[in-house]
Scaffold this motif. Structure first.
Motif, PDB file in Angstrom:
ATOM      1  N   ASN A 355      12.574 -24.847 -51.924  1.00 44.41           N
ATOM      2  CA  ASN A 355      14.087 -25.103 -52.311  1.00 44.41           C
ATOM      3  C   ASN A 355      14.637 -25.720 -50.881  1.00 44.41           C
ATOM      4  N   ASP A 356      14.313 -25.347 -49.774  1.00 42.53           N
ATOM      5  CA  ASP A 356      14.770 -25.942 -48.711  1.00 42.53           C
ATOM      6  C   ASP A 356      14.396 -27.600 -48.521  1.00 42.53           C
ATOM      7  N   ALA A 357      13.226 -27.858 -48.817  1.00 40.88           N
ATOM      8  CA  ALA A 357      12.870 -29.150 -48.831  1.00 40.88           C
ATOM      9  C   ALA A 357      13.211 -30.068 -49.958  1.00 40.88           C
ATOM     10  N   GLN A 358      13.388 -29.283 -51.135  1.00 47.46           N
ATOM     11  CA  GLN A 358      14.211 -30.106 -52.267  1.00 47.46           C
ATOM     12  C   GLN A 358      15.570 -30.391 -51.770  1.00 47.46           C
ATOM     13  N   LYS A 359      16.214 -29.609 -51.220  1.00 52.12           N
ATOM     14  CA  LYS A 359      17.706 -29.720 -50.637  1.00 52.12           C
ATOM     15  C   LYS A 359      17.666 -30.961 -49.765  1.00 52.12           C
ATOM     16  N   LYS A 360      16.855 -30.959 -48.872  1.00 55.67           N
ATOM     17  CA  LYS A 360      16.844 -32.267 -48.130  1.00 55.67           C
ATOM     18  C   LYS A 360      16.456 -33.414 -48.871  1.00 55.67           C
ATOM     19  N   ALA A 361      15.441 -33.249 -49.745  1.00 56.10           N
ATOM     20  CA  ALA A 361      15.161 -34.552 -50.505  1.00 56.10           C
ATOM     21  C   ALA A 361      16.318 -35.128 -51.207  1.00 56.10           C
ATOM     22  N   ASP A 362      17.020 -34.184 -51.938  1.00 61.02           N
ATOM     23  CA  ASP A 362      18.339 -34.315 -52.747  1.00 61.02           C
ATOM     24  C   ASP A 362      19.353 -35.342 -51.794  1.00 61.02           C
ATOM     25  N   ALA A 363      19.486 -34.671 -50.512  1.00 62.81           N
ATOM     26  CA  ALA A 363      20.408 -35.578 -49.514  1.00 62.81           C
ATOM     27  C   ALA A 363      19.947 -36.849 -49.225  1.00 62.81           C
ATOM     28  N   LEU A 364      18.571 -37.049 -49.125  1.00 62.77           N
ATOM     29  CA  LEU A 364      17.809 -38.268 -48.791  1.00 62.77           C
ATOM     30  C   LEU A 364      18.012 -39.169 -49.934  1.00 62.77           C
ATOM     31  N   THR A 365      17.758 -38.802 -51.239  1.00 65.13           N
ATOM     32  CA  THR A 365      18.042 -39.756 -52.278  1.00 65.13           C
ATOM     33  C   THR A 365      19.576 -40.023 -52.279  1.00 65.13           C
ATOM     34  N   LYS A 366      20.529 -39.338 -52.202  1.00 66.17           N
ATOM     35  CA  LYS A 366      21.814 -39.536 -51.978  1.00 66.17           C
ATOM     36  C   LYS A 366      22.012 -40.773 -51.318  1.00 66.17           C
ATOM     37  N   ILE A 367      21.475 -40.662 -50.165  1.00 63.91           N
ATOM     38  CA  ILE A 367      21.857 -41.659 -48.933  1.00 63.91           C
ATOM     39  C   ILE A 367      21.099 -42.820 -49.277  1.00 63.91           C
ATOM     40  N   ARG A 368      19.913 -42.890 -49.946  1.00 64.35           N
ATOM     41  CA  ARG A 368      19.226 -44.164 -50.548  1.00 64.35           C
ATOM     42  C   ARG A 368      19.833 -44.855 -51.634  1.00 64.35           C
ATOM     43  N   ARG A 369      20.414 -44.067 -52.646  1.00 66.50           N
ATOM     44  CA  ARG A 369      20.982 -44.612 -53.750  1.00 66.50           C
ATOM     45  C   ARG A 369      22.541 -45.401 -53.178  1.00 66.50           C
ATOM     46  N   LYS A 370      23.285 -44.954 -52.168  1.00 66.43           N
ATOM     47  CA  LYS A 370      24.183 -45.478 -51.624  1.00 66.43           C
ATOM     48  C   LYS A 370      23.837 -46.925 -50.906  1.00 66.43           C
ATOM     49  N   ALA A 371      22.631 -46.883 -50.493  1.00 73.02           N
ATOM     50  CA  ALA A 371      22.354 -48.158 -49.836  1.00 73.02           C
ATOM     51  C   ALA A 371      21.823 -49.408 -50.768  1.00 73.02           C
ATOM     52  N   ILE A 372      21.340 -48.823 -51.985  1.00 68.31           N
ATOM     53  CA  ILE A 372      20.769 -49.873 -53.036  1.00 68.31           C
ATOM     54  C   ILE A 372      21.712 -50.984 -53.115  1.00 68.31           C
ATOM     55  N   SER A 373      23.090 -50.767 -53.339  1.00 67.99           N
ATOM     56  CA  SER A 373      23.902 -51.950 -53.574  1.00 67.99           C
ATOM     57  C   SER A 373      24.033 -53.083 -52.362  1.00 67.99           C
ATOM     58  N   THR A 374      23.919 -52.420 -51.157  1.00 69.17           N
ATOM     59  CA  THR A 374      23.867 -53.143 -50.034  1.00 69.17           C
ATOM     60  C   THR A 374      22.744 -54.033 -50.135  1.00 69.17           C
ATOM     61  N   LEU A 375      21.624 -53.315 -50.063  1.00 68.06           N
ATOM     62  CA  LEU A 375      20.459 -54.232 -50.092  1.00 68.06           C
ATOM     63  C   LEU A 375      20.526 -55.593 -51.121  1.00 68.06           C
ATOM     64  N   GLU A 376      20.840 -55.039 -52.454  1.00 70.64           N
ATOM     65  CA  GLU A 376      20.858 -55.812 -53.458  1.00 70.64           C
ATOM     66  C   GLU A 376      21.812 -57.259 -53.219  1.00 70.64           C
ATOM     67  N   ASN A 377      22.897 -56.899 -52.968  1.00 72.20           N
ATOM     68  CA  ASN A 377      24.015 -57.954 -52.435  1.00 72.20           C
ATOM     69  C   ASN A 377      23.757 -58.992 -51.346  1.00 72.20           C
ATOM     70  N   GLN A 378      23.121 -58.232 -50.229  1.00 69.87           N
ATOM     71  CA  GLN A 378      22.640 -59.191 -49.001  1.00 69.87           C
ATOM     72  C   GLN A 378      21.521 -60.041 -49.380  1.00 69.87           C
ATOM     73  N   THR A 379      20.511 -59.448 -50.383  1.00 67.72           N
ATOM     74  CA  THR A 379      19.485 -59.991 -50.612  1.00 67.72           C
ATOM     75  C   THR A 379      19.621 -61.323 -51.494  1.00 67.72           C
ATOM     76  N   THR A 380      20.453 -60.967 -52.608  1.00 66.81           N
ATOM     77  CA  THR A 380      20.912 -62.011 -53.487  1.00 66.81           C
ATOM     78  C   THR A 380      21.644 -63.116 -52.734  1.00 66.81           C
ATOM     79  N   LYS A 381      22.382 -62.730 -51.760  1.00 71.37           N
ATOM     80  CA  LYS A 381      23.427 -63.728 -51.138  1.00 71.37           C
ATOM     81  C   LYS A 381      22.179 -64.710 -50.230  1.00 71.37           C
ATOM     82  N   TYR A 382      21.377 -63.999 -49.409  1.00 69.65           N
ATOM     83  CA  TYR A 382      20.273 -65.005 -48.659  1.00 69.65           C
ATOM     84  C   TYR A 382      19.438 -65.972 -49.533  1.00 69.65           C
TER      85      TYR A 382
END
Length: 557
Positions: A355-382
């Motif tokens: 449960n503890d590992a899952q909770k921290k995995a969920d938090a990690l997933t949330k941060i990763r999802r927020k970064a997807i748009s940044t990576l997509e936009n910057q990569t497309t621009k380049y």
């Protein structure tokens, strides 16, 4: 940042002794001049395996040494943790290889292992060659890029620690279940063995006592006769030893009354008389006590037969070992009876850790999802700037079974043409497109990863013209902010964009071929770039074009 490189007796290099600078530098030279040799030498400083074939012919030892400026890097802590000397601003890595195959590594003149050199090298320098484009096809590389953009190092470390604790406990749980299953398979037989030993009512020392009693019971008449005969010899009325000793004692006692010197002898003889008399009486008494008891003998024989049978059955040669086995079985069965409770407790522990590992995995997933748009936009621009105007770059993240990197699977999707559906990069991107995409990702993550030196080895293969100019601009930009970028290139557009320009040449002499490297001055740069533009016959137009490229570079800088 790489400040100085010294190479001696390596491959085609006699001696190379050259300084490097911050910002963007380029290295040019004909194919086969020795550019890859220099990279190979640097690779040895990064912990790669040595080969005696790389030592220059007729040389006994080759030496490669690099000096790095570490003012802006957190290298000192690493050096201290590894008990390596550290200078305030400089770190020197040296590798020596002898013709006999002996290899030694040094960090700041302190002997170092290859693992240490590799670990330190990864903090100081990144060499990106064409074969590294294959990394783009690996899921762990793609996830790592997203993690860098997400800046989730702290959350990832917390998750990995929690997952490691859970994984270890889960392995223990699986082993416990296996042990319980094995024990329960053997439980019936173990209980049978314990019942058999308990029913035998064994006690330590019993076997020895019974064996002694059996020996007596088997020779009752013989023992009784010997005791009787002994008593007769000692107590015979006429010439028995007791009677004769009594007489001798009386005479010696009488003599001592008038000859005191023998009083001690008289006392000793009187003591012997008393002892022998007692012995005779005990022999007579024991003779009466020794009786043949057939029932007792039968019991003893049966009891010993049981003990011997159990010893043979369980492979022991004494009753003490049987008693230990009985106690061990009793303890094992008690554990089996208690295993269900232990299993329940362990399952609860593992669930809490999961449960503890899952909770921290969920938090990690949330941060990763927020970064997807940044990576997509910057990569497309380049990619648009690098000559792929219709490029579409997406990051697909799916939830998978929990693992050491979390619960996320990342896949880069790409399309170069309008109206074409995005598909995994490795399925649709050409070699040139993959090269541009890798440069893009390096440019994006270089701002987050505090890596002081990046070397691009012919990353521009397969591109030209405007795309080459854009690649040069990107590498120039990466070379800002106290970072060092070095590009090995065959393209004049990129060669002209460097703040510093180095050339690698191969000279053929009577003694053999030798590779050298030198920094070009302004006039030499014009000649080199003009040759790259027009070939071996350098025209005035090529020189003029080279000067335009160089002036354009100065404007961009």
């Amino acid at each position: 940042m790489l400040k100085h490189l010294y190479i001696k007796n390596y491959a085609l290099i006699d001696v190379l002794d050259i300084d490097f600078h911050s910002g963007f530098s380029v290295i040019t030279g004909e194919t086969g001049a020795g550019k890859s040799i220099i990279l190979g030498a640097i690779g040895l400083l990064l912990g790669q395996r040595a080969d005696t074939k790389s030592i220059k012919s007729d040389s006994q030892k080759c030496t490669i040494e690099a000096t790095f400026d570490i003012v802006e890097q957190g290298i000192k802590e690493w050096l201290n943790e590894n008990d390596l000397d550290s200078d305030d601003n400089t770190c020197i890595i040296r590798r020596e290889i002898t013709a006999t195959g002996k290899s030694r590594g040094f960090i700041n003149d302190t002997p170092a292992t290859l693992n240490q050199m590799k670990e330190l090298g990864e903090k100081l320098l990144d060499i990106h060659s064409q074969h590294k484009n294959l990394l783009l096809q690996k899921e762990d590389f793609q996830l790592n890029v997203l993690d860098i953009i997400a800046d989730d190092e702290k959350e990832l470390a917390l998750f990995r620690k929690a997952y490691s604790t859970y994984h270890k406990a889960n392995v223990e749980l699986k082993q416990l279940k296996t042990d319980i299953a094995d024990s329960k398979e053997k439980e019936d037989y173990m209980r049978f063995q314990l019942n058999e030993l308990n029913n035998a009512e064994l006690s330590e020392g019993e076997q020895e006592q019974l064996e002694q009693e059996q020996e007596v019971a088997s020779h009752t008449e013989e023992i009784k006769g010997m005791l009787y005969e002994t008593d007769s010899i000692l107590n015979n009325d006429n010439n028995g030893i007791v009677s004769l000793l009594r007489q001798a004692s009386q005479k010696l006692t009488s003599a001592s009354a008038i000859y005191p010197k023998i009083q001690t002898l008289a006392e000793r003889l009187n003591t012997s008389f008393i002892d022998i008399k007692d012995i005779a009486q005990e022999c007579a008494s024991e003779s009466e006590n020794v009786e043949y008891d057939p029932e007792r003998l039968t019991y003893i024989n049966n009891r010993l037969d049981l003990i011997y049978s159990l010893e043979r059955k369980y492979g022991y040669d004494n009753i003490t070992e049987l008693c230990k086995m009985r106690d061990s079985l009793a303890n094992a069965i008690d554990n089996i009876d208690n295993m269900d409770n232990v299993l329940t407790e362990k399952e609860a522990e593992v669930q809490l850790l999961l449960n503890d590992a899952q909770k921290k995995a969920d938090a990690l997933t949330k941060i990763r999802r927020k970064a997807i748009s940044t990576l997509e936009n910057q990569t497309t621009k380049y990619l648009n700037a690098l000559g792929i105007p219709n490029a579409v770059f997406n990051v697909d993240m799916q939830t998978v079974e929990l693992g050491s990197d979390g619960q996320d699977k990342v896949q880069f999707l790409f399309s170069a043409n309008k109206g074409m559906q995005t598909r995994p990069v490795e399925q649709v991107a050409s070699g040139g497109e993959i090269a541009r995409l890798m440069l893009t990702l390096k440019a994006i993550i270089s701002g987050t990863v505090k890596l002081p030196t990046i070397i691009f080895d012919e990353i521009d293969t397969g591109v030209s013209g405007k795309v080459a100019e854009q690649m040069a601009l990107i590498m120039q930009e990466m070379g800002h902010a106290e970072r060092q970028v070095i590009s090995i290139t065959h393209l004049p557009q990129i060669a002209a964009s460097g703040t510093y320009h180095y050339k690698v040449e191969k000279h053929d002499t009577a003694e053999g071929s030798t590779s050298v490297m030198r920094k070009l001055d302004d006039n030499e740069r014009v000649q080199e770039i003009a040759q790259m533009l027009s070939g071996s016959d350098i025209t005035e137009a090529a020189k003029a074009n080279a000067k335009v490229l160089l002036e354009h570079n100065k404007t961009n800088i």
